[in-house]
Design a protein around this motif. Structure first.
Motif, short mmCIF file in Angstrom:
data_model
loop_
_atom_site.label_atom_id
_atom_site.label_comp_id
_atom_site.label_asym_id
_atom_site.label_seq_id
_atom_site.Cartn_x
_atom_site.Cartn_y
_atom_site.Cartn_z
N VAL A 187 39.55 27.57 -31.26
CA VAL A 187 38.32 26.68 -30.86
C VAL A 187 38.21 25.30 -31.63
N GLY A 188 38.36 25.42 -32.82
CA GLY A 188 38.45 24.14 -33.70
C GLY A 188 39.18 23.12 -32.91
N SER A 189 40.57 23.53 -32.85
CA SER A 189 41.42 22.65 -32.19
C SER A 189 41.22 22.11 -31.08
N PHE A 190 40.59 22.88 -30.01
CA PHE A 190 40.45 22.62 -28.44
C PHE A 190 39.28 21.36 -28.87
N VAL A 191 38.13 21.61 -29.79
CA VAL A 191 37.19 20.65 -29.77
C VAL A 191 37.83 19.29 -30.07
#
Length: 126
Positions: free
Chosen positions: A68-72
């Motif tokens: 999720v952090g990478s996607f954001v």
């Protein structure tokens, strides 16, 4: 293909979103080496557990947190036009998946009271 029934209550009956959620969980399960996450997701996909019951477990946080952090971060780097196009593509995909998983209409019962030639076929009035 298994219907997305265990997810319908979370998607307000939207079969496309339910199937997409189910498919996404299966991809995550296949692409991780974390055995606890795989067990949890397998139970969710099979309908034995609710996603709501397992989403805040250590296994979910451990696997999904970095993703999720990478996607954001990637999303923040996109311009508004690209975000709009991706949104349209995603909505089209969900509509397509929803059409593919729409319940098929059932044919009418084979009822000879609806025999097209004037009443039931099994009668002595011939």
């Amino acid at each position: 293909m298994t219907e997305p029934e265990p997810f319908l209550h979370m998607t307000r009956g939207d079969r496309g979103v339910a199937q997409h959620l189910r498919d996404s969980l299966k991809v995550l399960m296949q692409r991780t080496d974390d055995p606890e996450f795989k067990r949890l997701v397998s139970r969710v996909v099979d309908g034995g557990e609710s996603l709501r019951d397992v989403y805040d477990t250590a296994a979910f946080t451990r696997v999904l947190g970095p993703l999720v952090g990478s996607f954001v971060e990637q999303l923040r780097g996109l311009d508004d036009e690209t975000v709009r196009l991706l949104q349209q593509q995603g909505e089209a995909h969900l509509r397509d998946v929803g059409r593919q998983h729409r319940p098929q209409p059932q044919p009418p019962a084979d009822d000879d009271d609806n025999y097209p030639y004037g009443g039931p076929i099994l009668t002595s009035a011939w």
